[in-house]
Design a protein around this motif. Structure first.
Motif, PDB file in Angstrom:
ATOM      1  N   SER A   1      -0.394   0.106  -4.425  1.00 23.37           N
ATOM      2  CA  SER A   1      -1.613   0.584  -4.432  1.00 23.37           C
ATOM      3  C   SER A   1      -2.131   1.735  -3.577  1.00 23.37           C
ATOM      4  O   SER A   1      -1.360   2.013  -2.575  1.00 23.37           O
ATOM      5  CB  SER A   1      -2.550  -0.454  -3.863  1.00 23.37           C
ATOM      6  N   SER A   2      -2.858   2.628  -4.221  1.00 23.34           N
ATOM      7  CA  SER A   2      -3.230   3.903  -3.620  1.00 23.34           C
ATOM      8  C   SER A   2      -4.315   3.574  -2.404  1.00 23.34           C
ATOM      9  O   SER A   2      -4.916   2.648  -2.225  1.00 23.34           O
ATOM     10  CB  SER A   2      -3.935   4.732  -4.407  1.00 23.34           C
TER      11      SER A   2
ATOM     12  N   LYS B   1       4.981   5.211  -3.269  1.00 21.62           N
ATOM     13  CA  LYS B   1       3.913   5.998  -3.971  1.00 21.62           C
ATOM     14  C   LYS B   1       3.427   5.126  -5.118  1.00 21.62           C
ATOM     15  O   LYS B   1       4.255   4.291  -5.679  1.00 21.62           O
ATOM     16  CB  LYS B   1       4.389   7.312  -4.171  1.00 21.62           C
ATOM     17  N   PRO B   2       2.220   5.299  -5.427  1.00 22.37           N
ATOM     18  CA  PRO B   2       1.600   4.431  -6.594  1.00 22.37           C
ATOM     19  C   PRO B   2       2.637   4.691  -7.834  1.00 22.37           C
ATOM     20  O   PRO B   2       2.631   4.002  -8.747  1.00 22.37           O
ATOM     21  CB  PRO B   2       0.227   5.415  -6.825  1.00 22.37           C
TER      22      PRO B   2
ATOM     23  N   THR C   1       4.458  -3.148  -6.981  1.00 22.30           N
ATOM     24  CA  THR C   1       3.139  -2.621  -7.414  1.00 22.30           C
ATOM     25  C   THR C   1       2.629  -1.703  -5.889  1.00 22.30           C
ATOM     26  O   THR C   1       2.711  -2.466  -4.743  1.00 22.30           O
ATOM     27  CB  THR C   1       2.261  -3.601  -7.775  1.00 22.30           C
TER      28      THR C   1
ATOM     29  N   GLN D   1       0.700  -1.133  -0.116  1.00 21.35           N
ATOM     30  CA  GLN D   1      -0.050  -0.051   0.131  1.00 21.35           C
ATOM     31  C   GLN D   1       0.884   1.317  -0.037  1.00 21.35           C
ATOM     32  O   GLN D   1       2.190   1.263   0.244  1.00 21.35           O
ATOM     33  CB  GLN D   1      -0.928   0.067   1.088  1.00 21.35           C
ATOM     34  N   ALA D   2       0.322   2.183  -0.492  1.00 19.20           N
ATOM     35  CA  ALA D   2       0.952   3.684  -0.519  1.00 19.20           C
ATOM     36  C   ALA D   2       1.144   3.971   0.861  1.00 19.20           C
ATOM     37  O   ALA D   2       0.613   3.488   1.891  1.00 19.20           O
ATOM     38  CB  ALA D   2       0.105   4.542  -1.141  1.00 19.20           C
TER      39      ALA D   2
ATOM     40  N   THR E   1       5.210   2.267  -8.711  1.00 19.30           N
ATOM     41  CA  THR E   1       5.114   0.978  -9.619  1.00 19.30           C
ATOM     42  C   THR E   1       5.847   0.906 -10.648  1.00 19.30           C
ATOM     43  O   THR E   1       5.885   1.520 -11.623  1.00 19.30           O
ATOM     44  CB  THR E   1       3.499   1.042  -9.700  1.00 19.30           C
TER      45      THR E   1
END
Length: 121
Positions: A120-121, A85-86, A118, A11-12, A89
């Motif tokens: 995710s936001s 941060k997204p 990866t 996650q972010a 990715t």
């Protein structure tokens, strides 16, 4: 031969630690770089470190969040990634045997297969 690992889904704001394991005794004599490539984009410089670990270089986009390091006794390079941060990715690649600037992928001779990150936001 280089083997990158440590990628995954996070996650972010989270963290990941990438590793680049090298075979052979010459790893300790090579400068090393980490690059990343997002879908549809060119491969871009992330961070670089000289053979001894005494000098490090970072892209502005990751400065203060990522830390590159190496353990020559273990033939391993690392990339600690914090506050992800997204836009981080991408598939991340390690590379060694630099002949020119740290910042250009074409200057590196040997590459790992990459590990996917990866965020995710």
């Amino acid at each position: 031969q280089l083997q990158a690992s440590g990628g995954g889904l996070v996650q972010a704001g989270g963290s990941l630690r990438l590793s680049c394991a090298a075979s052979g005794r010459t790893f300790r004599s090579y400068d090393m770089g980490w690059f990343r490539q997002a879908p549809g984009k060119e491969r871009e410089f992330v961070a670089g470190i000289n053979w001894s670990g005494s000098s490090t270089y970072y892209a502005d986009s990751v400065k203060g969040r990522f830390t590159i390091s190496r353990d020559n006794a273990k033939n391993t390079g690392m990339l600690q990634m914090n506050s992800l941060k997204p836009e981080d990715t991408a598939k991340y690649y390690c590379a060694v045997d630099r002949s020119g600037s740290y910042y250009y992928a074409k200057e590196y001779r040997y590459w790992g297969q990459g590990t996917l990150v990866t965020v995710s936001s």
